[in-house]
Every structure is written in structure tokens, then in C-alpha cells.
Design a protein around this motif. Structure first.
Motif, mmCIF file in Angstrom:
data_model
loop_
_atom_site.group_PDB
_atom_site.id
_atom_site.type_symbol
_atom_site.label_atom_id
_atom_site.label_comp_id
_atom_site.label_asym_id
_atom_site.label_seq_id
_atom_site.Cartn_x
_atom_site.Cartn_y
_atom_site.Cartn_z
ATOM 1 N N LEU A 1 46.127 -10.976 -28.806
ATOM 2 C CA LEU A 1 46.852 -12.198 -29.151
ATOM 3 C C LEU A 1 48.279 -12.157 -28.610
ATOM 4 C CD1 LEU A 1 45.448 -12.353 -32.780
ATOM 5 C CD2 LEU A 1 44.821 -13.866 -30.876
ATOM 6 N N LEU A 2 48.812 -10.967 -28.466
ATOM 7 C CA LEU A 2 50.141 -10.816 -27.855
ATOM 8 C C LEU A 2 50.041 -10.944 -26.344
ATOM 9 C CD1 LEU A 2 50.904 -8.078 -30.339
ATOM 10 C CD2 LEU A 2 52.499 -9.945 -29.985
ATOM 11 N N ARG A 3 49.046 -10.268 -25.760
ATOM 12 C CA ARG A 3 48.868 -10.369 -24.298
ATOM 13 C C ARG A 3 48.635 -11.823 -23.906
ATOM 14 N NH1 ARG A 3 44.975 -5.826 -24.992
ATOM 15 N NH2 ARG A 3 46.264 -3.956 -24.912
ATOM 16 N N ASN A 4 47.926 -12.548 -24.765
ATOM 17 C CA ASN A 4 47.596 -13.941 -24.477
ATOM 18 C C ASN A 4 48.837 -14.822 -24.353
ATOM 19 O OD1 ASN A 4 45.689 -16.009 -24.018
ATOM 20 N ND2 ASN A 4 45.841 -16.673 -26.138
ATOM 21 N N ILE A 5 49.943 -14.426 -24.988
ATOM 22 C CA ILE A 5 51.183 -15.192 -24.841
ATOM 23 C C ILE A 5 52.179 -14.455 -23.943
ATOM 24 C CG2 ILE A 5 50.965 -16.562 -26.964
ATOM 25 C CD1 ILE A 5 52.891 -14.543 -28.303
ATOM 26 N N GLY A 6 51.634 -13.531 -23.154
ATOM 27 C CA GLY A 6 52.450 -12.921 -22.101
ATOM 28 C C GLY A 6 53.260 -11.708 -22.522
ATOM 29 N N ILE A 7 53.009 -11.187 -23.719
ATOM 30 C CA ILE A 7 53.753 -9.995 -24.160
ATOM 31 C C ILE A 7 52.945 -8.747 -23.823
ATOM 32 C CG2 ILE A 7 54.674 -8.754 -26.179
ATOM 33 C CD1 ILE A 7 55.172 -11.503 -27.461
ATOM 34 N N PRO A 8 53.530 -7.802 -23.066
ATOM 35 C CA PRO A 8 52.797 -6.573 -22.771
ATOM 36 C C PRO A 8 52.501 -5.810 -24.058
ATOM 37 C CG PRO A 8 55.076 -6.411 -22.008
ATOM 38 C CD PRO A 8 54.873 -7.819 -22.463
ATOM 39 N N ALA A 9 51.290 -5.308 -24.181
ATOM 40 C CA ALA A 9 50.877 -4.629 -25.416
ATOM 41 C C ALA A 9 49.964 -3.466 -25.075
ATOM 42 C CB ALA A 9 50.155 -5.614 -26.329
ATOM 43 N N LEU A 10 50.199 -2.343 -25.727
ATOM 44 C CA LEU A 10 49.331 -1.180 -25.546
ATOM 45 C C LEU A 10 48.704 -0.806 -26.882
ATOM 46 C CD1 LEU A 10 51.557 1.096 -23.255
ATOM 47 C CD2 LEU A 10 49.587 -0.298 -22.547
#
Ligand code: ZN
Length: 399
Positions: free
Chosen positions: A349-358
Motif C-alpha cells: 500500500l506504501l509502494r502503491n503511492i510511490g513510497i519505497p518500502a522493504l
């Protein structure tokens, strides 16, 4: 008993594990009260928001950086855990009992109450050492991840409260690894739940009607199972691939028919499909629709759930947070493998709004027991994880 019993961090972890957060029977409130107590002990401000409704609290604890206008770092964990079957456990699932090897048994020991408390432990250690960080850190505790995050992270990411946090990078859960190598997850497949509503000629079960729903189901199911077999073979023949790299297709439900001697006018077949990064979504939908047409038509393709394609988080030098994250492992000479997560987590859900997430859980040499009976984590592994997070938080917040 070892001195683990007396270790303050182990005590906090076990106290957290004893709060049952299986939904929907239990309320999140005792859990929220516990996290607030942790924030107060750390001397850090916190906020509780409820974008998904009054019963869906999100707690965010904030440690402000010396350069607060820089994009911040989010350390996320979910508060909920999956159901338990206590009769199949050798320890009470919410007892957090520790055996002589230091294994702490509880639902959530791996998924993922460990990580939530390890973040706080790392921050406690850094604060006590007088460390000042450049970027602001937000430690978030969200509800309902095990239900897809609809009333948790999904609501949160579209709220103004979230936007105001100015998140530049997020860490969330990974999975334990049985060997020495730490697993790091940078992407997820897209989940689809597809219903094929198959109409056909109805009539007496003693005849040979044309274009029956059963004949059409046989054809389309055959095509999907052929494709499934291709993926089974790809996975088997290429040791570099893991389950997150291939498409999984599973028939999960079939409904239809009214009576044993009547050919049904409608059969509904439901499929769980996980679409990997390398597949073009529109092309694959077109292929399913073509197979349906080849039966002679009369099949409606309905998406109960269709997740869009979500870009992977970059794991190269173009992502300063990746560089900072990976440098910790390199400096400590720790091995990592970078993977596509097999299931779904809030990171998508974070990647979907462009935030890099691991996705990362510091548990190597650990048997994977998430969602299983007798879920446990070793005290030693837990404490080693805190050491790792101390270094990771330091690097990320100063990136
Ligand atoms: Zn989890």
C-alpha cells in the motif's frame, strides 16, 4: 533459567505477546494502552488515529530528527495476529512462555509483535546513548493487516494525517529464514480473485446437450491448469526462482446446480491468482477472456478483487535508503537475499503511492512458524535483531 528472564527488552516483548489481538473477538484497546505506555516510557510523543473506524486504532510514536523537513522514516508493524487452535499448541498461545533454550512461544512471536517491540528497543538504546538522528522516525502500529489492511493501512495511507508525516521510506515485516541468510523483500505480486460465471444449456441429465456449463468449465479450467503447470515447471527447473517470482493459480470455490439429474444453467468457479511482476495485467485478462470465448461464450469474468500492478522498490544505488539499509549488512558481513514476498503485506500500500518500502524481519537461523501452531522466537534471536535495528535506524535516519 537463563538471565533472559531478567532482560528488560525480553520482558517488554513477552508482555506485548500476552495481549491477545485476534480479531474480531478482541478489542485493540488494551494493545493501544500498552503501546502508549511504551511511548511514555521512551519520553516520545504519540498520536492515535482511527481512519478505519472507532475500533481500528493506529498508533504513531514520533522521534523528531534534527532536520525534520527531510522525508521521514516509517517503522511499521501490525498489531493483529491470526487465529489460534490452542488444543494443537504445546504452550498457551498467549502465555509467552519461555523454555530452557530461550524459545518464547506465542502467537505473534514471529508475525510480527517481535518487530514492533524491536523497533522501540532499538530507539530506546539509541536515545539512551545520546544519539541524534537527522530524519524524523515514525513508529506506527496498525490494525487488521491480517485482513488485508482495508480498515488499517489502506485507510491510513489516504488520510491527511499520513500525508503530513512526509514518509520517505518504510520498513515493515519480512519472514524468518532457516539458514544464515537474511531475507529482504522489495516487492509483492498482485492478488486477483476472479469469478468465472459460466452459463450453459440446461436440461435433463439423461441427454447430451451442447454448450453445457460443465463442458465450458472443463475447457477454461483446463487452460488455467495448463498455465499453472507451466509455472510449476518453471519454479522446479530454475533454482534462482522463488514462489514470489512465478504466477500461482488456484481454483478455490465452485458453486452451481440445483439437482443431481438437471444440467445446471450456471456454474461459478472462483480462482485465486497471484500475478508476478513480469506479467502484463491487461494481456493476461485478455487471455482469460479469449479462453472463455473459445468455449462458445456465455462466461462472465468478474473480479471480486483485482490489485493493480505495483512497482517494486528499487534495490540499486538510485535509492539512497536501499544503499543505507544494505550497507549495514555489508559492514557486518551478513548475507542477504532479495526476494518478492510470497503473500501480501501492508508494504504494497506504501509502494502503491510511490513510497519505497522493504519487508524485513531480523530472524535468521529460525524455523518459519508464522501462522503455525507453536509459533515461537528465540530470545537470543530477538536480542540480536535489536542490535541490527539500532544500526539500520541510525543509517536510514541519517541517509
Ligand atoms: Zn504479518
Amino acid at each position: 533459567m537463563s538471565n533472559w528472564e531478567q532482560n528488560e527488552e525480553i520482558q517488554i516483548f513477552r508482555e506485548y505477546l500476552r495481549i491477545p489481538t485476534v480479531q474480531p473477538e478482541n478489542s485493540y484497546e488494551p494493545c493501544v494502552a500498552f503501546i502508549i505506555k511504551q511511548a511514555e516510557n521512551l519520553g516520545l510523543p504519540y498520536k492515535v488515529d482511527r481512519p478505519g473506524g472507532p475500533d481500528k486504532p493506529i498508533v504513531v510514536i514520533t522521534w523528531q530528527g534534527t532536520n525534520p523537513e527531510l522525508p521521514s522514516i516509517m517503522l511499521n508493524s501490525h498489531m493483529d495476529v491470526v487465529a489460534v487452535f490452542p488444543e494443537s499448541w504445546t504452550h498457551p498461545p498467549f502465555g509467552a512462555e519461555m523454555d530452557s533454550d530461550g524459545r518464547i512461544f506465542a502467537r505473534g512471536a514471529q508475525d510480527m509483535k517481535c518487530v514492533g517491540m524491536q523497533y522501540l528497543a532499538a530507539i530506546r538504546a539509541l536515545k539512551n546513548a545520546g544519539v541524534k538522528l537527522k530524519r524524523t522516525i515514525h513508529i506506527s502500529f496498525v490494525p487488521d493487516e491480517e485482513f488485508g489492511g482495508k480498515l488499517g493501512m489502506d485507510k491510513f495511507v489516504s488520510s491527511d494525517v499520513f500525508k503530513n508525516l512526509n514518509i520517505g521510506f518504510s520498513l515493515d515485516e519480512g519472514i524468518a529464514s532457516p539458514d544464515e541468510v537474511f531475507s529482504i523483500f522489495y516487492a509483492e505480486r498482485s492478488t486477483w480473485h476472479v469469478h468465472l460465471k459460466i452459463s450453459g444449456t440446461t436440461g435433463h441429465g439423461s441427454l447430451l446437450h451442447e454448450n453445457t456449463a460443465g463442458c465450458k468449465l472443463n475447457y477454461v479450467l483446463g487452460k488455467l491448469m495448463d498455465r499453472r503447470q507451466e509455472e510449476v515447471d518453471r519454479l522446479k527447473n530454475n533454482p534462482n526462482l522463488t514462489i514470489g517470482d512465478v504466477m500461482t493459480i488456484n481454483l478455490t470455490k465452485i458453486n452451481g446446480g440445483v439437482q443431481s439429474n438437471v444440467v445446471p444453467s450456471l456454474i461459478v468457479a472462483v480462482f485465486d491468482i497471484r500475478v508476478p511482476l513480469n506479467v502484463d495485467h491487461d494481456e493476461f485478462v485478455k487471455m482469460i477472456k479469449n479462453w472463455c470465448e473459445e468455449t462458445g461464450g456465455g462466461i462472465e469474468v468478474f473480479f471480486e478483487f483485482r490489485e493493480p500492478k505495483i512497482e517494486a522498490t528499487k534495490i540499486d544505488s538510485s535509492n539512497i535508503f536501499w544503499t543505507a539499509f544494505k550497507s549495514v549488512f555489508d559492514e557486518l558481513d551478513l548475507k542477504t537475499r532479495e526476494l518478492v514476498f510470497p503473500g501480501a503485506t501492508d508494504s504494497r500500500l506504501l509502494r502503491n503511492i510511490g513510497i519505497p518500502a522493504l519487508g524485513f524481519s531480523p530472524m535468521n537461523f529460525t524455523t518459519v512458524t508464522l501462522h503455525a501452531n507453536d509459533e515461537y522466537l528465540k530470545a537470543e534471536t530477538y536480542l540480536n535483531g535489536i542490535e541490527l535495528y539500532k544500526k539500520l535506524v541510525l543509517k536510514l535516519a541519517n541517509a
